[in-house]
Scaffold this motif. Structure first.
Motif, PDB file in Angstrom:
ATOM      1  N   LEU A  22       7.479   2.197  -3.337  1.00 25.65           N
ATOM      2  CA  LEU A  22       6.127   1.664  -3.240  1.00 25.65           C
ATOM      3  C   LEU A  22       5.452   2.260  -2.011  1.00 25.65           C
ATOM      4  CD1 LEU A  22       4.153  -0.498  -4.413  1.00 25.65           C
ATOM      5  CD2 LEU A  22       5.101  -2.076  -2.722  1.00 25.65           C
ATOM      6  N   ILE A  23       4.385   3.036  -2.269  1.00 26.73           N
ATOM      7  CA  ILE A  23       3.663   3.627  -1.134  1.00 26.73           C
ATOM      8  C   ILE A  23       2.545   2.674  -0.734  1.00 26.73           C
ATOM      9  CG2 ILE A  23       2.331   5.624  -0.331  1.00 26.73           C
ATOM     10  CD1 ILE A  23       3.793   7.222  -2.554  1.00 26.73           C
ATOM     11  N   VAL A  24       2.641   2.123   0.460  1.00 22.00           N
ATOM     12  CA  VAL A  24       1.661   1.120   0.890  1.00 22.00           C
ATOM     13  C   VAL A  24       0.569   1.752   1.743  1.00 22.00           C
ATOM     14  CG1 VAL A  24       1.359  -1.082   2.071  1.00 22.00           C
ATOM     15  CG2 VAL A  24       3.452  -0.645   0.803  1.00 22.00           C
ATOM     16  N   LEU A  25       0.961   2.646   2.622  1.00 23.02           N
ATOM     17  CA  LEU A  25      -0.029   3.336   3.453  1.00 23.02           C
ATOM     18  C   LEU A  25       0.182   4.838   3.325  1.00 23.02           C
ATOM     19  CD1 LEU A  25       0.173   1.237   6.784  1.00 23.02           C
ATOM     20  CD2 LEU A  25      -1.574   1.058   4.989  1.00 23.02           C
ATOM     21  N   ILE A  39     -12.739  -4.715  12.231  1.00 20.43           N
ATOM     22  CA  ILE A  39     -12.463  -5.499  11.036  1.00 20.43           C
ATOM     23  C   ILE A  39     -11.761  -4.601  10.020  1.00 20.43           C
ATOM     24  CG2 ILE A  39     -13.480  -6.777   9.116  1.00 20.43           C
ATOM     25  CD1 ILE A  39     -13.873  -8.132  11.811  1.00 20.43           C
ATOM     26  N   LEU A  40     -10.627  -5.073   9.497  1.00 24.98           N
ATOM     27  CA  LEU A  40      -9.975  -4.390   8.382  1.00 24.98           C
ATOM     28  C   LEU A  40     -10.244  -5.216   7.144  1.00 24.98           C
ATOM     29  CD1 LEU A  40      -6.402  -3.595   9.818  1.00 24.98           C
ATOM     30  CD2 LEU A  40      -8.354  -2.055   9.689  1.00 24.98           C
ATOM     31  N   PHE A  41     -10.815  -4.582   6.125  1.00 26.12           N
ATOM     32  CA  PHE A  41     -11.007  -5.333   4.890  1.00 26.12           C
ATOM     33  C   PHE A  41     -10.660  -4.478   3.686  1.00 26.12           C
ATOM     34  CE2 PHE A  41     -15.060  -3.791   3.111  1.00 26.12           C
ATOM     35  CZ  PHE A  41     -15.519  -3.010   4.161  1.00 26.12           C
ATOM     36  N   GLY A  42     -10.494  -5.151   2.567  1.00 31.15           N
ATOM     37  CA  GLY A  42     -10.108  -4.427   1.365  1.00 31.15           C
ATOM     38  C   GLY A  42      -9.427  -5.393   0.426  1.00 31.15           C
ATOM     39  N   PRO A  43      -9.194  -4.982  -0.818  1.00 32.66           N
ATOM     40  CA  PRO A  43      -8.573  -5.881  -1.790  1.00 32.66           C
ATOM     41  C   PRO A  43      -7.140  -6.225  -1.385  1.00 32.66           C
ATOM     42  CG  PRO A  43      -8.781  -3.663  -2.683  1.00 32.66           C
ATOM     43  CD  PRO A  43      -9.505  -3.662  -1.380  1.00 32.66           C
ATOM     44  N   SER A  44      -6.642  -7.301  -1.970  1.00 36.60           N
ATOM     45  CA  SER A  44      -5.278  -7.672  -1.613  1.00 36.60           C
ATOM     46  C   SER A  44      -4.320  -6.605  -2.135  1.00 36.60           C
ATOM     47  CB  SER A  44      -4.933  -9.056  -2.166  1.00 36.60           C
ATOM     48  OG  SER A  44      -4.966  -9.025  -3.564  1.00 36.60           O
ATOM     49  N   GLY A  45      -3.258  -6.371  -1.396  1.00 32.93           N
ATOM     50  CA  GLY A  45      -2.320  -5.320  -1.745  1.00 32.93           C
ATOM     51  C   GLY A  45      -2.779  -3.946  -1.302  1.00 32.93           C
ATOM     52  N   THR A  50      -0.142  -4.640   6.249  1.00 29.85           N
ATOM     53  CA  THR A  50       0.929  -3.748   6.691  1.00 29.85           C
ATOM     54  C   THR A  50       0.473  -2.925   7.890  1.00 29.85           C
ATOM     55  OG1 THR A  50       1.753  -3.638   4.441  1.00 29.85           O
ATOM     56  CG2 THR A  50       2.503  -1.922   5.944  1.00 29.85           C
ATOM     57  N   LEU A  51      -0.765  -2.419   7.839  1.00 31.59           N
ATOM     58  CA  LEU A  51      -1.296  -1.643   8.959  1.00 31.59           C
ATOM     59  C   LEU A  51      -1.360  -2.518  10.209  1.00 31.59           C
ATOM     60  CD1 LEU A  51      -2.525   0.878  10.182  1.00 31.59           C
ATOM     61  CD2 LEU A  51      -4.753   0.190   9.268  1.00 31.59           C
ATOM     62  N   ILE A 217     -10.020  -0.564   3.637  1.00 30.29           N
ATOM     63  CA  ILE A 217      -8.742   0.005   3.182  1.00 30.29           C
ATOM     64  C   ILE A 217      -8.579  -0.264   1.705  1.00 30.29           C
ATOM     65  CG2 ILE A 217      -6.247  -0.015   3.473  1.00 30.29           C
ATOM     66  CD1 ILE A 217      -6.581  -0.653   6.299  1.00 30.29           C
ATOM     67  N   LYS A 218      -8.251   0.802   0.979  1.00 34.29           N
ATOM     68  CA  LYS A 218      -8.050   0.663  -0.458  1.00 34.29           C
ATOM     69  C   LYS A 218      -6.954   1.643  -0.845  1.00 34.29           C
ATOM     70  CE  LYS A 218     -10.958   0.944  -4.391  1.00 34.29           C
ATOM     71  NZ  LYS A 218     -12.298   1.290  -4.857  1.00 34.29           N
TER      72      LYS A 218
END
Lengths: 225, 377
Positions: A22-25, A39-45, A50-51, A217-218
């Motif tokens: 599983l590649i997360v970042l 602010i870090l935002f983005g959909p869940s997952g 992790t970042l 982040i997406k």
């Protein structure tokens, strides 16, 4: 001005080489200056938590480097990372994460006690911190006797205990109603004005308007700055 | 460190019933160790006191009658062997002794024992530290005179100057020993008279006094080599035999007690594993605010050592109380002694149990991934 935090080509892959890889970042590059509020935002997952964990030295990247005040922390041992967390970083979590068996005062004292600070000194500082978040009257209450907003303020006070450079918050208002959420947002803004650097994972628009930068982040990538 | 102890104490008090039961498990084991250990210490002391009485001499008996415990019956040493022993190199003096067992009293074994000793050499039998309560010692020209043990004299209402009869001959009581359990039921008679009266032509045993006490061991070995049918035992050898008996008792009792203590230790392990499972998230939190693996490890170990030490200290107290009250239950039969060593090693063992029971859970807790641990509900 040099960067307080620098994330360079960071990849995070779970179960590398296995069928459930599983590649997360992927290839994250972020530079954060002192006194910024990010602010870090983005959909869940999407990998934003992790970042945050990697910046907060709770986790190590699979590859790439992370610098805190110019020091590469990406390959430190567990205990070395713990020392960086203790001295440089304060965490605020969505679930508050207070220790139920300890009073508000003792919870705030805990990081100082782990640092080996003398008891009278840590007690005094913990009282001051709780007063600064308007909980001077709640020192000896246990978490279960506090409201959500109060618990989160205790958590903020705890995050400040060891005079960190960086406050990292993961959905700090996610478990609060909008009114108490706003109190926490105001507290964060106040801290930023005092000179703390903040990195906040959130969907909360009220925080967003105070941010110096927003990172979307997406799929493990930063899309716009 | 103080804070760590404080925190550990708080943590173990969070689940009072569980902690209490675990403490109880340890307590039983340590109580058993202290109580049983004190009994074997008591036996040890008793045997040592017995041995002191024998002094720095070699006791010679014939092979078939040999052995310290059963020594006095059936052994035969001829006058020729006594002569040979007297001319043996390294031997300063030989003190032959004769024995006769008194009438058997119901359920109690012989009521008394008569020992024949040359009046000139009686000091070697009577030994150091045993004084007369009244009267005088035997003199070399005494024939029908006896010295009595305190208890025997008391039981038979005898005083110095009274007469009593053995084998149809009258004997005069010339001395009575002071109270001492080693000689309380002993009657000492001049050797020559005894051999005549009891029609003996050999001796039951002999004390051999060495020229040099430092060479007592090698002298005993030489005597055994030279005389095929004699066995020569020094105090050290007798002590060795006795020590073996005590050791056997000790190993057995402490083994039993140790097993129950180890079971208590497993209880501690079980409790600590459950405790860290429940506190997973908390351990994650501690780590996120800067606790190192080592800090967590120390913390959990402290908790388990605290549990075992509370059990250990209570166990020492209850065990001591038990061994003390044994004196009243068993009278003089069992004298138990709680020594400093016993307490010290019980507590060391207890601490070790805490380490043993706590290490695996502590190591597991220390290795927890903080992110996963925080997510754990």
């Amino acid at each position: 001005m040099s960067n307080l935090i620098e994330v360079k080509d960071v990849k995070k892959i779970y179960n590398q080489g296995k069928s459930n890889e599983l590649i997360v970042l992927k290839d994250i590059d972020v530079k954060i200056k002192k006194e910024e509020m990010i602010i870090l935002f983005g959909p869940s997952g999407s990998g934003k938590s992790t970042l945050l964990h990697i910046i907060g030295c709770l986790d190590r990247p699979t590859s790439g480097k992370v610098f805190i005040e110019g020091r590469d922390v990406s390959r430190l041992s567990d205990d070395e990372l713990a020392l960086v967390r203790k001295d440089k970083i304060g965490f605020v979590f969505q679930q508050f994460n207070l220790i139920g068996a300890l009073t508000a005062l003792e919870n705030v004292e805990l990081p100082m006690r782990i640092s080996g600070m003398k008891r009278e000194k840590s007690r005094k500082r913990a009282k001051e911190l709780l007063k600064s978040v308007d909980l001077g009257e709640r020192l000896n209450h246990f978490p279960r006797q506090l409201s959500g907003g109060e618990m989160q303020r205790v958590a903020v006070a705890r995050a400040l205990a060891n005079e960190p450079d960086i406050i990292l918050a993961d959905e700090p208002t996610g478990n609060l109603d909008s009114k108490t959420g706003e109190e926490i947002v105001n507290l964060m803004v106040k801290l930023n004005k005092k000179g703390y650097t903040l990195v906040i994972v959130t969907h909360d628009r009220t925080i967003a308007k105070y941010a110096s930068r927003k990172l979307n982040i997406k799929d493990g990538k930063i899309w716009r700055r | 460190m103080n804070d760590l102890i404080d925190l550990a104490f708080k943590n173990i008090l969070r689940t009072k019933t569980r902690t209490g039961l675990t403490v109880f498990g340890v307590l039983i084991g340590i109580t058993a160790i202290v109580a049983l250990g004190s009994i074997s210490e008591g036996i040890n002391t008793m045997i040592n006191e017995e041995l002191e009485f024998l002094g720095g001499t070699i006791m010679v008996t014939s092979e078939e009658g040999g052995g310290f415990m059963m020594g006095f019956g059936g052994s035969e040493i001829t006058p020729e062997q006594i002569d040979e022993l007297e001319s043996f190199s390294g031997v300063k003096e030989v003190v032959p002794l004769t024995f006769a067992i008194g009438e058997m009293a119901a359920m109690q074994g012989p009521e008394y024992m008569i020992i024949g000793v040359d009046p000139a050499k009686q000091e070697f039998y009577v030994g150091k530290g045993i004084e007369l309560d009244s009267g005088r010692e035997l003199e070399s020209d005494n024939e029908f005179s006896v010295m009595l043990g305190y208890k025997y004299a008391e039981d038979h209402d005898l005083e110095v100057g009274d007469t009593l009869e053995f084998e149809e001959e009258d004997f005069e009581v010339i001395g009575i020993f002071e109270e001492n359990k080693d000689v309380d039921e002993i009657i000492v008679m001049p050797l020559g008279t005894m051999m005549e009266v009891y029609d003996l032509d050999s001796y039951g045993a002999a004390y051999v006094v060495p020229d040099n006490v430092g060479k007592i061991e090698s002298l005993a070995e030489e005597i055994e080599e030279d005389f095929d049918d004699l066995s020569a035992q020094t105090q050290a050898e007798i002590a060795k035999q006795a020590a073996q008996i005590v050791d056997t008792i000790r190993v057995f009792t402490l083994g039993m007690a140790g097993i129950s203590a180890v079971v208590g230790g497993l209880g501690v392990m079980n409790t600590m594993i459950m405790s860290i499972m429940e506190r997973r998230r908390e351990i994650g939190i501690m780590k996120s605010i800067g606790a190192t693996n080592r800090f967590i490890l120390t913390q959990i170990l402290l908790e388990s050592i605290m549990i075992t030490l509370i059990g250990g200290i209570l166990g020492v107290l209850i065990g001591s109380l038990g061994s003390y009250s044994l004196r009243f239950v068993a009278g003089g039969l069992a004298q138990a002694r709680v020594t400093f060593d016993l307490v010290f090693w019980s507590l060391i063992f207890t601490t070790f149990l805490g380490l043993f029971g706590g290490f695996y859970p502590a190591w597991k807790a220390a290795k927890l991934d903080p992110i996963e641990a925080i997510r754990y509900e």
